[in-house]
Design an enzyme around this catalytic site. Structure first.
Site, PDB file in Angstrom:
ATOM      1  N   ASN A   9      26.777  24.825 -74.728  1.00  0.00           N
ATOM      2  CA  ASN A   9      27.811  24.267 -75.434  1.00  0.00           C
ATOM      3  C   ASN A   9      27.268  24.181 -77.107  1.00  0.00           C
ATOM      4  OD1 ASN A   9      29.666  22.829 -76.832  1.00  0.00           O
ATOM      5  ND2 ASN A   9      29.288  20.893 -75.849  1.00  0.00           N
ATOM      6  N   TRP A  10      27.597  25.240 -77.794  1.00  0.00           N
ATOM      7  CA  TRP A  10      27.283  25.307 -79.142  1.00  0.00           C
ATOM      8  C   TRP A  10      27.801  24.341 -80.012  1.00  0.00           C
ATOM      9  CZ3 TRP A  10      27.549  31.422 -79.961  1.00  0.00           C
ATOM     10  CH2 TRP A  10      26.633  32.237 -78.738  1.00  0.00           C
ATOM     11  N   LYS A  11      28.701  23.696 -79.613  1.00  0.00           N
ATOM     12  CA  LYS A  11      29.385  22.739 -80.556  1.00  0.00           C
ATOM     13  C   LYS A  11      29.781  23.294 -81.946  1.00  0.00           C
ATOM     14  CE  LYS A  11      26.824  19.309 -77.887  1.00  0.00           C
ATOM     15  NZ  LYS A  11      26.280  17.842 -77.852  1.00  0.00           N
ATOM     16  N   HIS A  98      34.833  16.205 -73.205  1.00  0.00           N
ATOM     17  CA  HIS A  98      33.546  16.182 -73.673  1.00  0.00           C
ATOM     18  C   HIS A  98      33.482  14.819 -74.422  1.00  0.00           C
ATOM     19  CE1 HIS A  98      29.735  16.364 -75.929  1.00  0.00           C
ATOM     20  NE2 HIS A  98      29.340  17.234 -75.053  1.00  0.00           N
ATOM     21  N   GLU A 100      32.058  13.845 -76.999  1.00  0.00           N
ATOM     22  CA  GLU A 100      32.359  13.819 -78.622  1.00  0.00           C
ATOM     23  C   GLU A 100      33.766  13.976 -78.792  1.00  0.00           C
ATOM     24  OE1 GLU A 100      29.545  16.911 -78.983  1.00  0.00           O
ATOM     25  OE2 GLU A 100      28.078  15.667 -78.821  1.00  0.00           O
ATOM     26  N   GLU A 170      27.491  13.922 -68.048  1.00  0.00           N
ATOM     27  CA  GLU A 170      26.641  13.665 -69.302  1.00  0.00           C
ATOM     28  C   GLU A 170      26.613  12.288 -69.527  1.00  0.00           C
ATOM     29  OE1 GLU A 170      26.652  17.905 -71.517  1.00  0.00           O
ATOM     30  OE2 GLU A 170      28.455  16.755 -72.130  1.00  0.00           O
ATOM     31  N   GLY A 176      22.014  14.830 -77.171  1.00  0.00           N
ATOM     32  CA  GLY A 176      21.411  14.807 -78.401  1.00  0.00           C
ATOM     33  C   GLY A 176      20.623  13.887 -79.010  1.00  0.00           C
ATOM     34  N   SER A 216      20.373  16.496 -73.492  1.00  0.00           N
ATOM     35  CA  SER A 216      18.936  16.486 -73.587  1.00  0.00           C
ATOM     36  C   SER A 216      18.344  17.334 -72.672  1.00  0.00           C
ATOM     37  CB  SER A 216      18.245  15.389 -74.125  1.00  0.00           C
ATOM     38  OG  SER A 216      18.931  14.669 -75.132  1.00  0.00           O
ATOM     39  N   GLY A 237      23.454  21.567 -74.761  1.00  0.00           N
ATOM     40  CA  GLY A 237      23.620  21.623 -76.130  1.00  0.00           C
ATOM     41  C   GLY A 237      22.470  22.137 -77.018  1.00  0.00           C
ATOM     42  N   GLY A 238      21.837  21.177 -77.621  1.00  0.00           N
ATOM     43  CA  GLY A 238      20.806  21.823 -78.486  1.00  0.00           C
ATOM     44  C   GLY A 238      20.004  22.978 -78.213  1.00  0.00           C
TER      45      GLY A 238
END
Ligand code: PGA
Length: 254
Positions: A9-11, A98, A100, A170, A176, A216, A237-238
């Site tokens: 997930n590149w957000k 998600h 977010e 999640e 993150g 993470s 993500g990251g």
């Protein structure tokens, strides 16, 4: 037998050219294939077409996902993207719900349920996210919290092919933050999710649905999650923003 899933997930990261570069780098890293692992990348909406072109040109062994969708077919919904638009640029998956989006943009379980239904009408596979905030975890009610989300998010869904509906668990406190859940924490909730799915859809369907862990996840810890019975992959993500680290996670899943 469930094929594992590794989804990046590149957000809200990567301009068009940066997205093309990352996808090209990932295609090179994965040029020998991914075995039975379903690899998915979810770039920002404006980058989807560019990444689709890389996938086609490089015959890359990964599929394209959007990060969000709207549940109407078309019309006066400024700023939104319809499922048919995702389809038209080659997205075969879409992340919904998600944390977010729930937290910053007010997305509700009802919205997520409508989005899942609409995506499935279009043959796009939802990656439906759930997870508890820190205060719920600390109160010890995380299992009830998450299984309640699952009940609402899946209400009335017709799942004929369980490989075409994916859940990502999640825990919000682990996203993150560098603070990961332990593999046992992930298994506790993912196992409870599968039990809830079995109550709703029957055991056979529940056994076919992939449940991912996210929060993470990185090359050094992903193998521990994957060892767990009810964890079928990761939503990353990251660590998906660099081709070598995401490729290392795919290889850990192979
Ligand atoms: P993270 O994000 O891997 O950067 O924690 C995961 C996610 O939010 O999907």
């Amino acid at each position: 037998m469930r094929n594992r899933v590794m989804a990046g997930n590149w957000k809200m990261n990567k301009t068009y050219s940066e997205a093309v570069e990352l996808a090209t780098g990932l295609a090179a890293e994965l040029k020998d294939g991914t075995g039975s692992v379903d690899v998915i990348v979810a770039p920002p909406a404006v980058d989807l077409k560019g990444v689709a072109e890389v996938i086609e040109q490089e015959k890359a062994p990964f599929a394209l996902s959007a990060q969000n969708v709207y549940f109407e077919e078309s019309g006066a919904y400024t700023g939104e993207t319809a499922p048919s638009m995702l389809e038209s640029v080659g997205a075969t998956y879409c992340i919904i719900g998600h944390s977010e989006r729930r937290g910053y943009f007010g997305e509700t379980d009802e919205d997520i349920n409508k989005k899942a239904k609409k995506l499935m009408e279009h043959g796009i596979i939802p990656i439906s996210c759930c997870g508890e905030p820190l205060e719920v975890r600390e109160a010890g009610t995380h299992v009830e919290f998450v299984t309640d989300q699952i009940k609402k998010d899946t209400e009335g869904l017709q799942i004929t092919d369980p490989s075409k509906y994916i859940i990502a668990y999640e825990p919000i406190w682990a996203i993150g933050t560098g603070k990961t859940a332990t593999a046992d924490d992930a298994q506790e909730v993912c196992g409870a999710i599968r039990k809830t799915l079995a109550e709703i859809f029957g055991q056979e369907t529940a056994d076919g649905i992939r449940i991912l862990y996210g929060g993470s996840a990185k090359p050094t810890n992903v193998a521990g999650f994957l060892e767990k019975d009810d964890v079928d992959g990761a939503l990353v993500g990251g660590a998906s923003l660099k081709a070598d680290s995401f490729a290392a996670m795919v290889k850990a899943a192979m």
